[in-house]
Design an enzyme around this catalytic site. Structure first.
Site, PDB file in Angstrom:
ATOM      1  N   SER A   1       0.836  -1.196   0.000  1.00  0.00           N
ATOM      2  CA  SER A   1       0.000   0.000   0.000  1.00  0.00           C
ATOM      3  C   SER A   1       0.880   1.259   0.000  1.00  0.00           C
ATOM      4  O   SER A   1       1.643   1.467  -0.940  1.00  0.00           O
ATOM      5  CB  SER A   1      -0.963  -0.042   1.188  1.00  0.00           C
ATOM      6  OG  SER A   1      -1.958   0.951   1.066  1.00  0.00           O
TER       7      SER A   1
ATOM      8  N   ASP B   1     -10.164  -3.408  -5.258  1.00  0.00           N
ATOM      9  CA  ASP B   1      -9.504  -2.587  -4.244  1.00  0.00           C
ATOM     10  C   ASP B   1     -10.023  -1.151  -4.309  1.00  0.00           C
ATOM     11  O   ASP B   1      -9.846  -0.471  -5.320  1.00  0.00           O
ATOM     12  CB  ASP B   1      -7.992  -2.607  -4.487  1.00  0.00           C
ATOM     13  CG  ASP B   1      -7.205  -2.004  -3.343  1.00  0.00           C
ATOM     14  OD1 ASP B   1      -7.770  -1.201  -2.584  1.00  0.00           O
ATOM     15  OD2 ASP B   1      -6.005  -2.315  -3.225  1.00  0.00           O
TER      16      ASP B   1
ATOM     17  N   HIS C   1      -8.343  -4.562  -1.007  1.00  0.00           N
ATOM     18  CA  HIS C   1      -7.058  -3.994  -0.616  1.00  0.00           C
ATOM     19  C   HIS C   1      -6.263  -4.912   0.303  1.00  0.00           C
ATOM     20  O   HIS C   1      -5.040  -4.883   0.302  1.00  0.00           O
ATOM     21  CB  HIS C   1      -7.288  -2.643   0.075  1.00  0.00           C
ATOM     22  CG  HIS C   1      -6.037  -1.861   0.306  1.00  0.00           C
ATOM     23  ND1 HIS C   1      -5.255  -1.390  -0.728  1.00  0.00           N
ATOM     24  CD2 HIS C   1      -5.408  -1.461   1.448  1.00  0.00           C
ATOM     25  CE1 HIS C   1      -4.219  -0.727  -0.237  1.00  0.00           C
ATOM     26  NE2 HIS C   1      -4.282  -0.766   1.076  1.00  0.00           N
TER      27      HIS C   1
END
Length: 252
Positions: free
Chosen positions: A103, A189, A225
């Protein structure tokens, strides 16, 4: 014993992990999922770089932390840790050094390999936030406007120019040997859209067509995610990451 080898002056494979955003602290805790690396003679290193909260609030906030217009300190710190492992402490060498981030940590890895491509042998970028300027300019993307308090709003000139200096998509170097890269994404995501790792993988390939190291992307068509919520599917996904890593380091 791996640490005994280091004490005797032998260089060993090292996996360097980092995050460095939102003031989050990455604790040096025990995780059984790291054992496959340790059992193959690797050392797992967690870099407590600026942008995190490990050293207090000043480690995160301006002017000396890594937020807004001093965000690049995150990447400088990570590269400095990697260089120290290779040149100062002599624990490893560039051909045995891998790095990983997810991320916002994927942004860290993307920016770091742009800054020092030859420093790393392998890079794992999990659902990486690498198209910073494009994503943060478009307020119709979910969560974008809420993220301006972390990165700044590139619709303001000062933030735009600064983001352009570190956004991985906009700073891929030509004619350099980039590490073997493993990028992952999730079709569903809502935080880091699937096209970010896809665009970055394509850019890395396009700018350095003669790079001998593979640039690979794995897209999960049913994930968001945080990858798989099912424990065994998570292990399967992690096994794919480690399989690539260990193969590229010739540890299998």
């Amino acid at each position: 014993d791996t640490m005994e080898k280091v004490k005797n002056g032998e260089r060993v494979p090292i996996h360097l992990y980092g995050y460095g955003s939102y003031g989050a602290s990455i604790e040096a805790d025990f995780r059984a999922t790291r054992l496959p690396l340790l059992e193959r003679g690797m050392i797992y290193v967690i870099a407590h770089i600026r942008g995190g909260g490990e050293m207090g609030r000043q480690w995160y906030e301006e002017p000396n932390g890594a937020k807004y217009l001093c965000k690049k300190n995150t990447f400088y710190d990570f590269v400095d840790v990697a260089k120290a492992l290779v040149d100062e402490w002599k624990w490893t060498s560039s051909d045995m050094l891998s790095c990983e981030g997810r991320s916002a940590g994927g942004l860290l890895i993307g920016a770091s390999i742009n800054m020092a491509p030859e420093l790393f042998r392998v890079a794992i970028l999990g659902v990486p936030f690498v198209d910073v300027v494009v994503t943060m300019t478009d307020s119709t993307i979910p969560l974008t406007s809420g993220e301006w308090v972390e990165w700044g709003n590139p619709n303001e000139e000062k933030f735009f120019h600064y983001m352009m200096e570190y956004s991985p998509m906009n700073n891929v170097q030509k004619g350099r040997t980039y590490p073997s890269c493993w990028l992952t994404g999730g079709l569903n995501d809502p935080r880091v859209a699937y096209w970010e790792p896809a665009k970055f993988a394509a850019t890395l390939r396009h700018e350095n067509p003669d790079n001998p190291n593979p640039i690979c992307m794995k897209m999960d068509l049913s994930a968001g995610h945080f990858s798989a919520s099912d424990r065994y599917k998570y292990y399967k996904e992690l096994a794919a990451d480690y399989a690539f890593l260990l193969d590229q380091l010739n540890l299998v």
